[in-house]
Design an enzyme around this catalytic site. Structure first.
Site, PDB file in Angstrom:
ATOM      1  N   GLU A 159       0.843  -1.200   0.000  1.00 23.91           N
ATOM      2  CA  GLU A 159       0.000   0.000   0.000  1.00 23.91           C
ATOM      3  C   GLU A 159       0.874   1.245   0.000  1.00 23.91           C
ATOM      4  O   GLU A 159       1.617   1.501   0.953  1.00 23.91           O
ATOM      5  CB  GLU A 159      -0.897  -0.001   1.244  1.00 23.91           C
ATOM      6  CG  GLU A 159      -1.679   1.281   1.440  1.00 23.91           C
ATOM      7  CD  GLU A 159      -2.266   1.411   2.839  1.00 23.91           C
ATOM      8  OE1 GLU A 159      -2.830   2.481   3.135  1.00 23.91           O
ATOM      9  OE2 GLU A 159      -2.161   0.456   3.626  1.00 23.91           O
ATOM     10  N   ASP A 207      -1.225  -1.053   5.897  1.00 22.79           N
ATOM     11  CA  ASP A 207      -1.165  -0.524   7.256  1.00 22.79           C
ATOM     12  C   ASP A 207      -2.133  -1.260   8.176  1.00 22.79           C
ATOM     13  O   ASP A 207      -3.181  -1.767   7.733  1.00 22.79           O
ATOM     14  CB  ASP A 207      -1.499   0.969   7.265  1.00 22.79           C
ATOM     15  CG  ASP A 207      -0.442   1.797   6.555  1.00 22.79           C
ATOM     16  OD1 ASP A 207       0.677   1.281   6.359  1.00 22.79           O
ATOM     17  OD2 ASP A 207      -0.742   2.957   6.184  1.00 22.79           O
ATOM     18  N   ASP A 247      -4.493  -0.462  10.061  1.00 26.02           N
ATOM     19  CA  ASP A 247      -5.589   0.426  10.466  1.00 26.02           C
ATOM     20  C   ASP A 247      -6.820   0.077   9.632  1.00 26.02           C
ATOM     21  O   ASP A 247      -6.801  -0.870   8.844  1.00 26.02           O
ATOM     22  CB  ASP A 247      -5.198   1.896  10.309  1.00 26.02           C
ATOM     23  CG  ASP A 247      -4.742   2.239   8.879  1.00 26.02           C
ATOM     24  OD1 ASP A 247      -4.978   1.412   7.958  1.00 26.02           O
ATOM     25  OD2 ASP A 247      -4.170   3.322   8.685  1.00 26.02           O
ATOM     26  N   ASP A 254      -8.214   1.653   7.112  1.00 33.56           N
ATOM     27  CA  ASP A 254      -7.993   1.771   5.672  1.00 33.56           C
ATOM     28  C   ASP A 254      -7.210   0.577   5.137  1.00 33.56           C
ATOM     29  O   ASP A 254      -7.485   0.072   4.054  1.00 33.56           O
ATOM     30  CB  ASP A 254      -7.235   3.073   5.362  1.00 33.56           C
ATOM     31  CG  ASP A 254      -8.126   4.302   5.478  1.00 33.56           C
ATOM     32  OD1 ASP A 254      -9.355   4.132   5.358  1.00 33.56           O
ATOM     33  OD2 ASP A 254      -7.607   5.405   5.686  1.00 33.56           O
TER      34      ASP A 254
END
Length: 695
Positions: free
Chosen positions: A475, A548, A550, A552
């Site tokens: 990402e 990541d 998180d 997202d």
């Protein structure tokens, strides 16, 4: 030291070979010697197949118009019980064997009432081995029959008749033949009760009955036999759980249950009947088998509906027996559809010159339940997964072509509008297929190993070993820089993506191919997409999503999983798709004790709390723990040690244990239908721990 030695395994072989070496297996011994020949396998699938055999016998009675209720019970002692209120197994004497009908059914292979003797017009149990095979593979089987005002009973131990002096398969057993009367009942009361304990000498230790499979099969049967109630009780836990299934709508209701996405058409029913002549062996007056011409009746009933989606759900049945691998009835159905659409499209201007529609175009977005009924169908094998009766294909083709063409060329305004929308969808699918084929052909013309044919942003590895090599889909460009320094360029390749890729669950194949990120991923994997995907051509042994830790990042992983599940599913099925697990926290110890690392990483909040408590209790001092918000916050050494180095990293394999359940989950989370997803989110909101929200 020499390692050359010959090892001979198995019994010593003799050069002498005569008639004494021939082994003759009598009765049910052949079943116990080679159980997989009759039930396919001795794991969970074989265990469930035995249950299907007993249930199917009860369903055949309901199908013939006798009885409308079947009870199935799973008990804590490992036994399974099936009860019906149909005619009951015959208890009188079978003249050729001199045995009661019950003993014939449970001890003689290829014996029963489904060999054209007039007892069943159409049935699922056709080889006459179902009940006897289950008996042979059971450590104990008890059967009770209500007929003629009496209750008759008989017990068997591993296929041999006798009497048990107590409960369960380990009770003392006395061999002996004969059906006995154990009670009285109303003269009008009829039915059969069977209870059996699968033989653990035969079945694998980890073979267990699946309640989900049982309920799925019971639900399927209740759709196929309208008015039949099937009650399933699971008494293996502390509190018995009972589920009753009954559907009056038949296969139309079944199609509605199976349909995914927004309906494009209503539910269509294609019905018809025809007959064919079949040459079969029949006994003459002297009991000798001779060839005879027999007139067979074929009844066809098909329910289908198209949706705006792209997946195909096709179920087929012969006399309510599922044929997951198709057969002549499915061949006839698909051929009839192609002919009907070709005929209907000839009268329109939807197709351009040189264009044509194929079976794949028509099946896109289709949900269909294909059922046929006929006496004594020819199945390929005892497991009955494929129908092999040749004339069925021709007759089903004619019925489907006639019925579907009438719908597509209807003059009624509402039907004509619906049919036009359907033909538009099929023509669009045809053009998308041609465009996708052109795309694949263009890619094949290029050498997949030449850097010029691959996206310039790909940082490939040097190794060409497909088993060892790994592709990290990363990402963002910021994480790519760190990952480039952290990777082992010998066997680890990197492909960056910009944020969230296209949700391919909602998009068409053409839209997916036009999307730069999706096209790049498919091109780099190098094995094609969809039905043409060839896993042997994949350039990497592992595909690893690295995003990541998180919300997202979770969304990106979900989108990537959707892409691979929908268009590169064999990679998921083979266990070659993974998700990297980057750490959430890092502890830097200021006074590490002997044997302790200077840096400690934790991967979840509970682990973080436990680590902090352990370090504090041991008197180990540490700096303020670092909370990673993304991959870009780690330096190359940290990323390598925690996330990329095979010696230390943690990966989660994305598996495909249940394809249907996985497909339903992807459709719920990523599909076009908003309402079910909203309900799912609202229900989950009440279970959310607000303290875990990362603010």
């Amino acid at each position: 030291m020499s390692t050359n030695r010959t090892v001979q395994e198995g019994p010593e072989l003799s050069a002498a070979y005569g008639a004494k070496n021939l082994l003759v297996l009598e009765g049910l011994e052949a079943v116990r010697k080679r159980p997989a020949m009759y039930i396919g396998t001795t794991d969970t699938r074989g265990l469930m197949h035995c249950l299907w055999e007993i249930i199917d016998n009860a369903v055949d009675e309901a199908l013939a118009g006798f009885g409308d209720h079947i009870d199935v019970r799973l008990d804590a002692d490992g036994s399974i019980s099936v009860r019906d209120v149909a005619r009951g197994i015959p208890v009188d004497t079978e003249p050729r064997t001199g045995l009661s009908g019950v003993e014939v059914v449970f001890t003689k292979l290829h014996a029963g009432g489904k060999f054209g003797a007039g007892s069943y017009a159409a049935a699922g149990g056709l080889h006459g081995v179902g009940a006897s095979v289950v008996n042979a593979l059971s450590s104990r089987l008890d059967v009770e029959v209500d007929r003629g005002g009496k209750t008759w009973a008989m017990s068997f131990r591993r296929g041999h008749p006798g009497i048990f002096a107590g409960e369960g398969p380990d009770a003392p057993f006395t061999p002996g033949s004969g059906l006995r009367v154990v009670g009285k009942t109303a003269r009008s009361a009829t039915g059969t009760r069977i209870r059996y304990w699968p033989d653990r000498q035969i079945f694998l230790k980890d073979a267990q009955l699946s309640l989900d499979q049982l309920l799925g099969r019971a639900r399927q049967t209740s759709f196929l036999v309208p008015g039949l109630t099937i009650e399933v009780t699971d008494a293996r836990g502390e509190v018995p759980q009972t589920t009753a299934l009954r559907h009056e709508g038949g296969i139309s209701e079944f199609v509605d249950f199976l349909t995914e996405g927004s309906p494009l058409t209503g539910i269509l029913r294609l019905r018809g009947a025809d007959s064919f002549t079949e040459t079969v062996p029949m006994p003459d007056a002297h009991g000798q088998m001779i060839s005879a011409e027999v007139e067979r009746r074929l009844d066809v009933d098909i329910a289908l509906r198209w949706s705006t989606g792209y997946d195909t759900v096709e179920r087929s049945f012969v006399n309510i027996i599922a044929t997951p691998k198709g057969g002549t009835h499915v061949q006839g159905f698909e051929r009839g559809m192609v002919r009907a659409f070709a005929k209907a499209l000839d009268g329109t201007r939807l197709l351009r010159s040189g264009e044509e529609v194929t079976k794949e175009d028509i099946l896109e977005g289709l949900t269909a339940v294909v059922t046929v009924r006929l006496p004594e169908p020819q199945f390929e094998g005892q497991t009955k997964e494929v129908l092999g009766t040749p004339p069925v294909a021709r007759l089903v083709t004619r019925i489907v072509e006639t019925e579907l063409a009438d719908y597509l060329t209807a003059t009624k305004a509402s039907t004509r509008q619906e049919a036009r929308a359907l033909m538009d969808k099929v023509v669009t699918a045809s053009r998308t297929r041609v465009a996708a084929r052109a795309h694949r052909e263009n890619q094949r013309r290029k050498n997949a190993l030449e850097s010029s044919s691959l996206p310039p942003k790909l940082k490939d590895c040097r190794s060409s070993d497909g088993e060892r090599s790994e592709l990290f889909i990363v990402e963002g460009d910021s994480a790519l820089g760190t990952a480039s320094r952290a990777r082992n360029s010998e066997f680890q390749a990197l492909l960056p993506i910009r944020g969230k890729i296209l949700n391919v669950q909602k998009a068409s194949l053409g839209d997916m191919l036009k999307n730069a990120e999706c096209a790049a991923i498919i091109q780099v994997v190098g094995a094609g997409s969809g039905k043409s995907f060839d896993i042997d051509q994949a350039r990497y042994g592992k595909i690893i999503f690295m995003a990541d830790a998180d919300s997202d990042g979770a969304h990106i992983r979900c989108l990537l999983a959707t892409l691979f599940f929908r268009y590169m599913r064999p990679m998921v099925a083979a266990g070659r798709v993974f998700s990297a697990v980057p750490p959430l926290h890092r502890f830097e110890l200021t006074n590490p004790k002997r044997g302790m690392e200077r840096y400690i990483y934790t991967y979840s909040d509970p682990e973080y709390q436990r680590t902090m408590a352990q370090l504090t209790s041991k008197g180990v001092h540490f700096k303020e723990p670092q909370r990673y918000k993304g991959l870009g916050e780690m330096d190359a050494d940290q990323l390598a040690d925690t996330t990329m180095d095979p010696r230390h990293r943690l990966l989660r394999r994305i598996t495909l244990d249940d394809a249907e359940s996985a497909a339903a989950t992807f459709e719920l989370l990523m599909g076009s239908e908003v309402a079910p997803r909203k309900d799912f989110i609202v229900q989950g909101a009440y279970q959310l721990d607000e303290d875990r929200i990362d603010v």
